[in-house]
Design a protein around this motif. Structure first.
Motif, PDB file in Angstrom:
ATOM      1  N   GLY A  83      42.839  56.445  35.644  1.00  0.00           N
ATOM      2  CA  GLY A  83      43.140  56.384  37.072  1.00  0.00           C
ATOM      3  C   GLY A  83      42.043  57.109  37.831  1.00  0.00           C
ATOM      4  N   HIS A  84      42.107  57.069  39.167  1.00  0.00           N
ATOM      5  CA  HIS A  84      41.115  57.831  39.930  1.00  0.00           C
ATOM      6  C   HIS A  84      41.772  58.628  41.043  1.00  0.00           C
ATOM      7  N   TYR A  85      41.257  59.862  41.216  1.00  0.00           N
ATOM      8  CA  TYR A  85      41.806  60.742  42.246  1.00  0.00           C
ATOM      9  C   TYR A  85      40.928  60.763  43.492  1.00  0.00           C
ATOM     10  N   THR A 116      48.152  54.279  47.882  1.00  0.00           N
ATOM     11  CA  THR A 116      48.291  53.270  46.817  1.00  0.00           C
ATOM     12  C   THR A 116      47.063  53.251  45.922  1.00  0.00           C
ATOM     13  N   ASP A 117      45.894  53.570  46.506  1.00  0.00           N
ATOM     14  CA  ASP A 117      44.596  53.457  45.817  1.00  0.00           C
ATOM     15  C   ASP A 117      43.932  54.808  45.707  1.00  0.00           C
ATOM     16  N   ASP A 118      44.157  55.607  44.706  1.00  0.00           N
ATOM     17  CA  ASP A 118      44.973  55.261  43.568  1.00  0.00           C
ATOM     18  C   ASP A 118      45.924  56.409  43.259  1.00  0.00           C
ATOM     19  N   LYS A 119      46.015  57.364  44.211  1.00  0.00           N
ATOM     20  CA  LYS A 119      46.765  58.585  43.885  1.00  0.00           C
ATOM     21  C   LYS A 119      48.218  58.287  43.531  1.00  0.00           C
ATOM     22  N   GLU A 150      35.076  59.214  40.797  1.00  0.00           N
ATOM     23  CA  GLU A 150      33.942  58.439  41.322  1.00  0.00           C
ATOM     24  C   GLU A 150      34.190  56.935  41.329  1.00  0.00           C
ATOM     25  N   GLU A 151      35.455  56.531  41.203  1.00  0.00           N
ATOM     26  CA  GLU A 151      35.708  55.089  41.129  1.00  0.00           C
ATOM     27  C   GLU A 151      35.271  54.387  42.403  1.00  0.00           C
ATOM     28  N   GLU A 152      35.536  55.009  43.531  1.00  0.00           N
ATOM     29  CA  GLU A 152      35.255  54.343  44.816  1.00  0.00           C
ATOM     30  C   GLU A 152      33.760  54.312  45.141  1.00  0.00           C
ATOM     31  N   VAL A 153      32.951  54.965  44.322  1.00  0.00           N
ATOM     32  CA  VAL A 153      31.502  54.888  44.529  1.00  0.00           C
ATOM     33  C   VAL A 153      30.804  54.292  43.310  1.00  0.00           C
ATOM     34  N   SER A 177      46.949  51.571  36.469  1.00  0.00           N
ATOM     35  CA  SER A 177      47.709  51.107  37.634  1.00  0.00           C
ATOM     36  C   SER A 177      46.854  51.364  38.864  1.00  0.00           C
ATOM     37  N   ASP A 178      46.134  50.362  39.286  1.00  0.00           N
ATOM     38  CA  ASP A 178      45.207  50.489  40.416  1.00  0.00           C
ATOM     39  C   ASP A 178      45.003  49.107  41.034  1.00  0.00           C
ATOM     40  N   SER A 179      46.086  48.328  41.039  1.00  0.00           N
ATOM     41  CA  SER A 179      46.016  46.977  41.589  1.00  0.00           C
ATOM     42  C   SER A 179      47.381  46.668  42.214  1.00  0.00           C
TER      43      SER A 179
END
Ligand code: BES
Ligand code: ZN
Length: 453
Positions: A83-85, A116-119, A150-153, A177-179
């Motif tokens: 997951g990503h914080y 929702t994305d993604d916390k 760093e998922e969003e970058v 779970s990120d969709s």
């Protein structure tokens, strides 16, 4: 108490904890928020240490990675939860009804950047473990967690970390779970994601801005040129005009097209939801096919010339754009970049110099539907959401899914708890609190179902 009872008894506590995490503005793209990103990593790590899970915050050249693992269960499958914080920037701020980092409940939703994305989605897999620990003192499977910042970058440092820690991350399957679900009340398992190739194009004309009357028509205008170039990258039929762009595209099978067509989807409802009066795209394909399984091209940002109030007759010295191609399985981002360079070179008129910067890229993925893990996930979702999932693809990208396949040799279960109208990456992001709790329940059941394999 049973696990389901514990989940019910703790529902308010889970929501409060989600709010705590949402109050941390962990915007990975903005270096002024680096301390907040770190704070979020620490918050996540504390969740695990409270459960007595061995936990580590791993430093990278960018933002930290949080690792943790549940107590070992001999002979049981091992699941890796990713997951990503980190979150996207909250701009434009003036369009938020409540401030992005002051989580606010409205109509059964929690509104905040990252809800929702993604916390919110990521947290479901921690709370489910907490419930198991409270009732059983252990989980029925081995769960390892890798939660990045760093998922969003573009997850720049994650691939190397995974390659260097293959043993430590070894697992039978990955859970992310990120969709999204297919629709409200209709949960889904996503078996395909698009890849991406992202660029910034800069055009340089005269050495400074010029009077458009004195010089216009004789000096090549970078803004006019940029518009022509960007327009030339796709044709009237919505086909991308790069050499070889479609060569490696895995075509949609008739079977898959039939399955998409069976899903309850209508262009009219879609248009109403988005406030548009028509849909366009690559001809010969339905909206779902275009969104999920055909490669696309979009301008993501565009600038040049005068943006202030009123008119200014200027021939701008510079123009620029951010643009990206969403890719499908088997397309190679590096090939797309080379074809784009060749095309720009071909289109560039005298009087203009160009520069192309390559940002993150990712391969598209499709995972096998035919595995015991998929079956376990479908049962868990039915238990959590009260309805069996449908199987869908999505147009978003999660770069690490391909990395898990390549380096760890495992498929990912994409179990999205969000909704298409959650406003991800845009103002007023939200997450349904009912779906948050259903997600926790589905996750708690997932550990149980996977233990039966
Ligand atoms: N959660 C999304 C990915 C996603 C969106 C999956 C919609 C399925 C449906 C993720 O956080 C995201 O936005 N990823 C980026 C990746 C990019 C920065 C490489 C994306 O898709 O733009
Ligand atoms: Zn995400």
């Amino acid at each position: 108490m049973t696990i389901d009872q514990i989940l019910e008894a703790n529902a308010d506590k889970y929501e409060e904890e989600l709010c705590e995490l949402l109050r941390i503005p962990s915007v990975s793209a903005d270096s002024t928020h680096a301390p907040d990103v770190r704070k979020a990593a620490k918050w996540v790590a504390d969740q695990f240490t409270r459960l007595d899970f061995p936990t580590e915050i791993v430093e990278t050249a960018g933002h930290p990675i949080v690792l943790a693992s549940s107590p070992p269960v001999e002979g049981a499958p091992t699941v890796l939860v990713y997951g990503h914080y980190d979150v996207q920037p909250p701009d434009p701020l003036e369009e938020w009804i409540s401030p992005p980092f002051e989580p606010t409940r409205r109509n059964g939703n929690i509104y905040a950047r990252g809800a929702t994305d993604d916390k919110g989605q990521m947290l479901t897999h921690i709370k489910s473990a907490e419930a198991w620990m409270a009732v059983e003192g252990k989980l029925p499977v081995n769960v390892k967690y890798i939660i990045e910042g760093e998922e969003e970058v573009g997850s720049a440092h994650l691939e190397q970390f995974i390659a260097d820690n293959k043993q430590r991350l070894a697992c039978d399957c990955v859970v992310v779970s990120d969709s999204s679900q297919f629709a409200a009340g209709q949960p889904a398992i996503t078996y395909g994601l698009k890849g991406i190739a992202y660029f910034e194009l800069r055009l340089h004309g005269p050495k400074q801005d010029l009077h458009s009357g004195t010089f216009g028509g004789a000096v090549t205008n970078p803004a006019n040129t940029l518009c022509k170039m960007l327009a030339a990258l796709s044709d009237e039929d919505g086909r991308v005009q790069l050499e070889g762009f479609y060569d490696d595209v895995t075509p949609l099978s008739e079977n898959e097209r039939a399955q998409f067509a069976e899903l309850p989807f209508s262009d009219e409802t879609f248009m109403t939801q988005l406030g548009i009066d028509g849909v366009t795209g690559e001809s010969g394909y339905s909206t779902l096919e275009r969104r999920w399984a055909r490669p696309t091209y979009d301008i993501n940002g565009l600038w040049s010339g005068y943006q202030g109030e009123g008119a200014k007759t200027v021939l701008p010295a510079r123009a620029g754009a951010k643009l990206s191609f969403r890719l499908v399985p088997n397309q190679e981002p590096a090939k797309i970049a080379a074809a784009l360079r060749a095309k720009i070179e071909e289109l560039c008129p005298p009087g203009i110099n160009w520069e192309l910067k390559e940002f993150h890229s990712a391969h598209g993925v499709v995972v096998s539907l035919d595995s015991p893990y998929m079956k376990a996930a479908a049962l868990a979702i039915e238990a959590g959401f009260g309805r069996a999932p449908v199987f869908i693809r999505e147009g978003g990208s999660i770069p690490v899914v391909n990395t898990f396949k390549e380096i760890l040799g495992v498929d990912t279960l994409l179990l999205g708890w969000g909704l298409d109208d959650d406003n991800t990456h845009s103002p007023n992001e939200k997450f349904s609190l009912a779906d948050f709790h259903r997600g926790i329940k589905a996750s708690a059941h997932l550990w149980q179902e996977l233990a039966k394999i």
